[in-house]
Design an enzyme around this catalytic site. Structure first.
Site, PDB file in Angstrom:
ATOM      1  N   TRP A 103      -2.224  -2.473   4.229  1.00 38.72           N
ATOM      2  CA  TRP A 103      -3.052  -3.300   3.235  1.00 38.72           C
ATOM      3  C   TRP A 103      -2.685  -5.323   4.016  1.00 38.72           C
ATOM      4  CZ3 TRP A 103      -7.570  -3.251   0.858  1.00 38.72           C
ATOM      5  CH2 TRP A 103      -7.919  -4.028   0.487  1.00 38.72           C
ATOM      6  N   HIS A 153     -23.226 -21.644 -37.905  1.00 35.42           N
ATOM      7  CA  HIS A 153     -24.094 -22.350 -37.371  1.00 35.42           C
ATOM      8  C   HIS A 153     -25.495 -20.968 -37.540  1.00 35.42           C
ATOM      9  CE1 HIS A 153     -23.356 -25.839 -35.690  1.00 35.42           C
ATOM     10  NE2 HIS A 153     -22.024 -25.572 -35.477  1.00 35.42           N
ATOM     11  N   GLU A 176     -14.709  -8.204 -25.627  1.00 36.11           N
ATOM     12  CA  GLU A 176     -14.784  -7.424 -25.224  1.00 36.11           C
ATOM     13  C   GLU A 176     -14.064  -6.141 -26.095  1.00 36.11           C
ATOM     14  OE1 GLU A 176     -14.737  -5.162 -22.437  1.00 36.11           O
ATOM     15  OE2 GLU A 176     -13.152  -4.198 -22.833  1.00 36.11           O
ATOM     16  N   LYS A 195     -16.725  -2.496 -26.774  1.00 32.69           N
ATOM     17  CA  LYS A 195     -15.912  -1.197 -27.352  1.00 32.69           C
ATOM     18  C   LYS A 195     -15.443  -0.653 -28.132  1.00 32.69           C
ATOM     19  CE  LYS A 195     -14.981  -1.429 -24.181  1.00 32.69           C
ATOM     20  NZ  LYS A 195     -14.442  -1.049 -22.767  1.00 32.69           N
ATOM     21  N   CYS A 212       0.524  -1.134  -0.088  1.00 30.36           N
ATOM     22  CA  CYS A 212      -0.179   0.465   0.246  1.00 30.36           C
ATOM     23  C   CYS A 212       1.091   1.124  -0.174  1.00 30.36           C
ATOM     24  CB  CYS A 212      -0.889   0.129   0.876  1.00 30.36           C
ATOM     25  SG  CYS A 212      -2.509  -1.599   0.854  1.00 30.36           S
TER      26      CYS A 212
HETATM   27  N1  GLU Z   1       2.763  -7.295   5.510  1.00 30.34           N
HETATM   28  C1  GLU Z   1       3.014  -6.652   6.442  1.00 30.34           C
HETATM   29  C2  GLU Z   1       1.518  -6.023   6.919  1.00 30.34           C
HETATM   30  O1  GLU Z   1       0.181  -7.024   6.925  1.00 30.34           O
HETATM   31  C3  GLU Z   1       2.554  -4.678   5.280  1.00 30.34           C
HETATM   32  C4  GLU Z   1       1.227  -5.068   4.377  1.00 30.34           C
HETATM   33  C5  GLU Z   1       1.585  -3.321   3.435  1.00 30.34           C
HETATM   34  O2  GLU Z   1       2.116  -3.907   2.341  1.00 30.34           O
HETATM   35  O3  GLU Z   1       0.448  -3.192   3.596  1.00 30.34           O
HETATM   36  O4  GLU Z   1       1.380  -5.559   7.727  1.00 30.34           O
END
Ligand code: GLU
Length: 610
Positions: free
Chosen positions: A75, A506, A483, A487, A2
């Site tokens: 994350w 067919h 797809e 488009k 993240c």
């Molecule tokens: N592995 C780490 C965690 O679970 C970092 C995750 C991340 O990249 O935000 O805290």
């Protein structure tokens, strides 16, 4: 995975750090945190579960001051989303933020426990904090301690460390997760993506794999993986501040088509090693759930449905797991049977697609083992209401006709299929390495495919005065043809249909004449000979063919057939690759017709109504 932001300055940096996190919100996260050290070595740490807004309010209330700091949006991969697990993690005087995954965290935890360290969180990250603290005791400098610590880490990381005893510097390391250093005047910054720092600087240095660096207000010193002092280039960025700016492009759709190499790099970042997919990057408990899945039910609409249809081939052929794909508006209004141990996957760019959301809510009562979403908008309803979310990280998509959201969905789904196949022991190490190698090669291949723009523009002339077009493909290229036809319909208003090439005789063969161009997606795979027969069926009826082919496929151009020869790419990722020339074709046809490319009539971007 993240967001990371860091700063060494004379002025207070809390606001800059929080603003940086805000700019990275699009990547998706579950919690956020900040640690700031002032000139007297006072360290303040604030962490919050939930939005950056909540962190920002808490930071304001605490009146965090100090010129050196690190910040993070997390994350979760190891340990649930919670305030305790949010970064920064602290050990003694050391604070750490980390993107990625430490694969040998369990072994390191044991060693560190024996040394007397007490773990506060369930994260893999906390081992970095304790390791650096341990190494600091016997190292001359903080950077030396970090160098010693990262040698002991397996996995992927971008990490930034600060020692409260020495607020004049932060140290950083990069391996598998990007770190960029931003140069200011008498102050320097760090981030996982330059986007986070565009409000404070435009001069950037990207660290390379294995680099460890020390950043002070005036200097940046970089060491490579062997510990040698190295110079890395500093470049002026002309990146757009704002996703809402077209920059050098005529349309958002064109910009978004050309952004695909970068978007795909973002999708894959810290989710792949050199030859494996990091299963934990899909979510906490993903490994456990993926191992048990016996059936996959994909629900989606529009372009996302086409991505699901493509992934169906992969789930069954690569992971050996049965997969059904259904349009959300149908699924939600029929009586369906939930198969045992089924995983529900919703696909949506916006995460707010009304029918898909309703289908998710309905399905949750119907005994699916888990609900997952592959989505581009962090914090959207689908992300909030699913058990886990795999963010595509395509960045803001403004063009109503989806482009980069589609190819990043495909890359995300291919990673998911690989992780599932691996957890179920149906994909062995060699196959996994082959898939991962193909994924790594994709951004550069797509960059090269974009260079066919002019050639495809010339071809587009032939379509602009037509009323109908037929797209043909076989196997996983059938949904790519679907797809492509969607488009063309969306932005040029030309009626287009896609057929599995084997279905021609067919019915649709009756339509073939010189007024209906037939576009063929023709990679060089095991269905090539069959596809060639279908091409002959069209040619024999006086149809005009436009074949997008692997150069080695052996098609020969003549009066009734134009060929775009494309270089050979891995069969596995070819569906993603062949999407690019199809997008360019629609775009140029629409341009010639003079339609409103970015906001085609009657359509909306996020379909939040039924
Ligand atoms: N592995 C780490 C965690 O679970 C970092 C995750 C991340 O990249 O935000 O805290």
């Amino acid at each position: 995975m993240c967001g990371i932001v860091g700063a060494v300055a004379q002025r207070d940096v809390a606001e800059i750090l929080v603003e940086g996190l805000r700019r990275l919100e699009y990547r998706g996260y579950d919690s956020a945190g900040i640690a700031v050290v002032d000139a007297d070595s006072n360290m303040t740490r604030v962490r919050r579960l939930g939005k950056v807004k909540e962190l920002s309010d808490a930071v304001d209330a605490t009146q965090v001051s100090g010129g050196t700091g690190i910040a993070h949006t997390r994350w979760a991969t190891h340990g649930e989303p919670s305030e305790i697990n949010a970064h920064p993690h602290v050990s003694g005087d050391i604070s750490v933020v980390h993107n990625g995954i430490i694969e040998n965290h369990e072994t390191l935890r044991e060693v560190l426990r024996e040394r007397g360290y007490v773990f506060e969180s369930q994260t893999d990250t906390e081992v970095i904090a304790h390791l650096v603290e341990w190494e600091r005791r016997t190292s001359e400098t903080l950077v030396e301690a970090l160098q010693k610590a990262v040698k002991q880490l397996d996995g992927a990381y971008g990490t930034v460390v600060v020692d409260r005893n020495d607020p004049s510097r932060v140290v950083v390391a990069r391996s598998g997760s990007p770190i960029v250093i931003g140069f200011g005047v008498g102050e320097n910054f760090i981030a996982s993506d330059q986007l986070a720092l565009l409000s404070v600087t435009r001069r950037f240095m990207y660290l390379e794999e294995g680099d460890v660096a020390e950043v002070t207000r005036r200097d940046v010193t970089v060491f490579d993986a062997q510990g040698q002092l190295v110079e890395r280039d500093i470049a002026e960025s002309n990146a757009e501040h704002d996703a809402g700016d077209k920059g050098q492009y005529r349309h958002f759709m064109q910009k978004e088509i050309f952004e695909q190499p970068t978007a795909l790099i973002n999708t894959m970042e810290a989710r792949l090693t050199k030859d494996t997919v990091i299963t934990e990057s899909i979510g906490v408990n993903a490994a456990e759930i993926l191992a048990k899945v016996e059936h996959v039910q994909i629900i989606a609409c529009g372009t996302s449905y086409n991505a699901g249809m493509t992934a169906r081939y992969w789930f069954e052929s690569l992971a050996g797991v049965s997969c059904d794909v259904e349009i959300a508006s149908e699924f939600r209004y029929r009586k369906f049977v939930t198969r045992p141990n089924s995983l529900l996957i919703t696909l949506s760019q916006s995460g707010e697609t009304a029918d898909t959301l309703a289908a998710l809510r309905l399905a949750k009562e119907k005994g699916y083992m888990a609900a997952m979403t592959v989505c581009n908008v962090a914090g959207s309803s689908l992300v909030r209401e699913s058990d886990f979310a795999f963010m595509t990280r395509a960045g803001t998509e403004i063009g109503v006709a989806s482009t980069k959201a589609f190819t990043t969905q495909l890359a995300a789904l291919l990673m998911l299929v690989t992780a599932m196949g691996k957890q179920q022991q149906r994909i062995d190490g060699a196959k996994e390495a082959e898939i991962v190698e193909a994924l790594h090669a994709l951004p550069a291949q797509i960059q090269a495919a974009l260079a066919y723009d002019k050639e495809i523009e010339a071809l587009a002339e032939d379509f602009a005065d037509k009323h109908h077009t037929l797209f043909l493909g076989r196997g996983e290229f059938y949904p790519i043809a679907m797809e492509a036809s969607l488009k063309l319909k969306e932005i040029s208003y030309i009626h287009a249909e896609a057929y599995a090439a084997g279905e021609l005789k067919h019915g649709p063969l009756a339509l073939i004449d010189a007024d209906m161009p037939v576009v063929v997606v023709a990679p060089n795979n095991e269905l090539l000979e069959k596809l060639k027969s279908n091409v002959e069926e069209v040619r024999a009826r006086g149809g005009l063919l436009y074949v997008f082919a692997d150069a080695a496929a052996g098609f020969e151009a003549d009066d009734s057939m134009k060929i775009i020869n494309l270089p050979h790419v891995s069969e596995i990722t070819a569906p993603i690759y062949y999407t690019i020339p199809m997008q360019l074709l629609s775009y140029h046809v629409a341009l010639i017709k003079g339609t409103d490319v970015d906001q085609p009539r009657n359509l909306a971007k996020a379909v939040t109504v039924e």
